[in-house]
Every structure is written in C-alpha cells, then in structure tokens.
Design an enzyme around this catalytic site. Structure first.
Site, short mmCIF file in Angstrom:
data_model
loop_
_atom_site.label_atom_id
_atom_site.label_comp_id
_atom_site.label_asym_id
_atom_site.label_seq_id
_atom_site.Cartn_x
_atom_site.Cartn_y
_atom_site.Cartn_z
N PRO A 1 0.72 -1.33 -0.15
CA PRO A 1 0.16 0.28 -0.08
C PRO A 1 0.64 1.16 0.05
O PRO A 1 1.64 1.60 0.29
CB PRO A 1 -0.71 -0.18 0.97
N CYS A 2 0.49 2.07 -0.93
CA CYS A 2 1.47 3.30 -1.14
C CYS A 2 0.88 4.83 -0.24
O CYS A 2 1.59 5.30 -0.31
CB CYS A 2 1.00 3.47 -2.65
N THR A 3 0.24 4.48 0.89
CA THR A 3 -0.51 5.70 1.75
C THR A 3 0.72 6.72 1.79
O THR A 3 0.46 7.53 2.38
CB THR A 3 -2.27 5.35 1.98
N PHE B 1 3.05 7.66 1.03
CA PHE B 1 4.39 7.95 0.78
C PHE B 1 3.17 8.63 -0.67
O PHE B 1 4.32 9.27 -1.64
CB PHE B 1 5.57 7.27 -0.11
N SER B 2 2.04 8.30 -0.84
CA SER B 2 1.48 9.38 -1.36
C SER B 2 1.64 11.00 -1.59
O SER B 2 2.01 11.64 -0.60
CB SER B 2 0.36 9.17 -2.13
#
Length: 350
Positions: free
Chosen positions: A86-88, A90-91
């Site tokens: 999951p990229c949240t 670093f978004s």
C-alpha cells in the site's frame, strides 16, 4: 504451470501485476490480499491459484504459509515474487498531513513485509511496485526508500529502480509509478523495458518520440457500457462540469482565465478537481478513492463507468470485479496496468 514457472503475489489487489505475470508466461499460484472484494475478484479471475487467496493481515502470515499455499514444498522456491505494498504513506496527495511529512505513517512498515518474504522465499526474480513519491528526498519517503534498498541487498539481490509512466508503454493513462526489480547478486542485472510510446503529460514530455500515446478516445471507442447508479456529478459543483472544456479543470472558472463569473481562486484546489478527460490524450492518473468532484470525468460530464475504467487500465473487458461501484473504482485505482506489468516482467528476461 506457466512456461516460466511459478509466481507468488503479495498485496495483490485486483491482480494487475498478476495478469501481467501470466501474460509474461508465469503461473500465479498464491496471493495475499486482505481486502474482501479484491480477494474475491482474484479468486473469480485466476484459475491458476493452488489455494484460496490468503485473506489476512500479512503481518500475521508466515512466509512458510505463503509457500505452502502455492503448492511448493518447503525446499522449493518460486521463480517470481510480485507485489505492490500500500502506497498511502508515500503518496504526494497525503503530504499535507504533518505526521505523513514527518514519516510517521505505520503503514510504511508493509515494505518490510515484502522484503521479509523476499528474504525467506528467495525467488529467482522480483518486482515491487509503488508510488514514485517513495523516491522523494524528504522525511516521509527517503528513510523508507533507503531502508528498502538496504533490505533487498541484505536478502541477496541487487535492486534496480526506475519510475515508469504507463503511457510510455501503450497504456491510455498517464500513470507514473516506481518499479523496483531484481535478481540474485550472482545474476546479470535486469533492465526495465524501453518505452514504446511518447508524448506530453502534466507539463512534461517522456517516452519514445514519433510513436504517439494511446488516447482515452481510442481506448473507450469500442467499450460498450450501460448507465450506472451514481454516475451523475451533482451537489454544489456538479452543474459546473458541462462547460469545462475537455482536458481542463476547475481553473476554467477563475479570474486568471478571464471567466466572467469566477467560482474559484487560482490553484486553490487539487489539480484533478473537476478534471475532464481529453479524448485526444491519455487519461490522467485515475485515483482509487476520489472525492465527489475529483476526476477525471468522462467528456460526457459523468463519472467513468466500470468497463471504461478497465479499458483505461488495460484490463480485459471479461475481467470480473467483485463488489460495489466504489469498490471497483478502488480496485482499479490501486492496480498496476497489466500491459505495463507484462512488459516489465518480460524485459527482465532480456
């Protein structure tokens, strides 16, 4: 088994990387995905799975459990490990939060779950996908990126990282993402694929000049879709959408653009606010959980329908998404375009 062997998928989502791996000749035999709808989507579309999707928090799933789910014995190893944690954390869309800018998001630890399985299972090759903001030189990203590179090295691999824009590879969507690939240290370094298309996006140019991008208009021209509940853009700002030209956004309604009745101040909203597709260009990046006025919207002044989302991500139309319309948007918005995934994996064999 696929001609290139067995692949194991972590943080699988709807299976964009998995579809790309299968198109590149692998058989995806095990998947780990905690979201209920996404796990059901995987089971409906991937007949190669040796066991049901492991629908648990990966922090509670051992590498031995994942290996067993693939049908491999304890002394055997998969040929390929794929996944997009999951990229949240670093978004870039989350950097307005103080605790994210300070690098305090606990979900960042999921990168370590990927490297833990990589270290334990020792596949021949791996692909890790994430948002390109992970490479930013700031407190929220750099420590995690550096740690990721270090842990991949300690697992016995040489990581090769590069930001790839999906539009540069024939996907009708401008979607830059980080792809970290690798082989064992005693093997030749893998390479990322060379662009097949090129053009302008977000005030920059990239890709292969002379081979124009695939456009949203091309991608949607043959898509057959029925009206969907909730596709009308209503509420406080919905009535503004029809007058916005294709490819434009809320800035159309600003004094700087000489609008006679300005609704917004210049650059006071996120860029995708009231953003409309331009049928002559690739779609802008499609988000997993957009707000009520966050585009891209169809040039017919409505939300994109599920078959249209699949086309803009290069998922086949027969691919079945389980769950509500919002769930389908989330599954697509979190996906790696399968056509790009295939090219990344095939390039590693050159």
């Amino acid at each position: 088994m696929g001609s290139r062997g067995i692949a194991i998928s972590l943080f699988s989502g709807a299976g964009g990387l998995d579809l790309g791996a299968e198109k590149a000749g692998y058989s995806v035999r095990a998947s780990v995905e905690i979201d209920r709808d996404a796990a059901a989507t995987l089971e409906k579309n991937f007949s190669t799975l040796a066991s049901p999707v492991i629908q648990e928090d990966i922090l509670q799933v051992s590498s031995e459990q994942i290996l067993a789910a693939s049908g491999l014995a304890s002394h055997e190893r998969p040929e390929l490990l794929i996944g997009g944690p999951p990229c949240t954390p670093f978004s870039k869309s989350g950097f307005w939060l103080d605790w994210k800018r300070a690098g305090k998001d606990p979900n960042a630890s999921l990168l370590q779950e990927y490297t833990r399985v990589l270290r334990d299972l020792q596949p021949d090759m791996f692909v890790l996908e994430n948002v390109y903001a992970l490479t930013y030189n700031n407190k929220a990203s750099k420590p995690h990126y550096d740690r990721l590179m270090q842990e991949i090295g300690e697992a016995g691999y040489v990581p090769v990282s590069k930001v790839l824009n999906a539009a540069d590879y024939g996907v009708p969507q401008a979607r830059p993402r980080l792809f970290v690939i690798g082989r064992h240290k005693d093997k030749p370094l893998p390479v990322h694929p060379a662009p097949t298309h090129g053009g302008a996006w977000e005030r920059r140019r990239s890709g292969l000049e002379g081979s124009p991008y695939r456009t949203a208009g091309e991608a949607l021209s043959s898509v057959v879709s029925e009206p969907e509940p909730g596709e009308t853009v209503a509420g406080r700002y919905g009535h503004l959408l029809p007058d916005i030209p294709e490819g434009d956004n809320y800035l159309f309604y600003t004094a700087k653009r000489n609008h006679p009745s300005p609704e917004f101040e210049w650059r006071k909203k996120y860029w995708s606010f009231l953003l409309k597709l331009d049928r002559g260009k690739p779609s802008p990046t499609i988000q997993a959980q957009p707000g009520p006025y966050v585009g891209p919207f169809h040039w017919k002044n409505r939300r994109l329908r599920v078959p249209e989302l699949k086309a803009l991500f290069t998922f086949p139309q027969e691919f079945e998404l389980v769950g509500s319309r919002n769930s389908a948007q989330a599954q697509m918005g979190n996906s790696v375009p399968p056509d790009l995934a295939q090219q990344v994996i095939e390039a590693m064999h050159r």
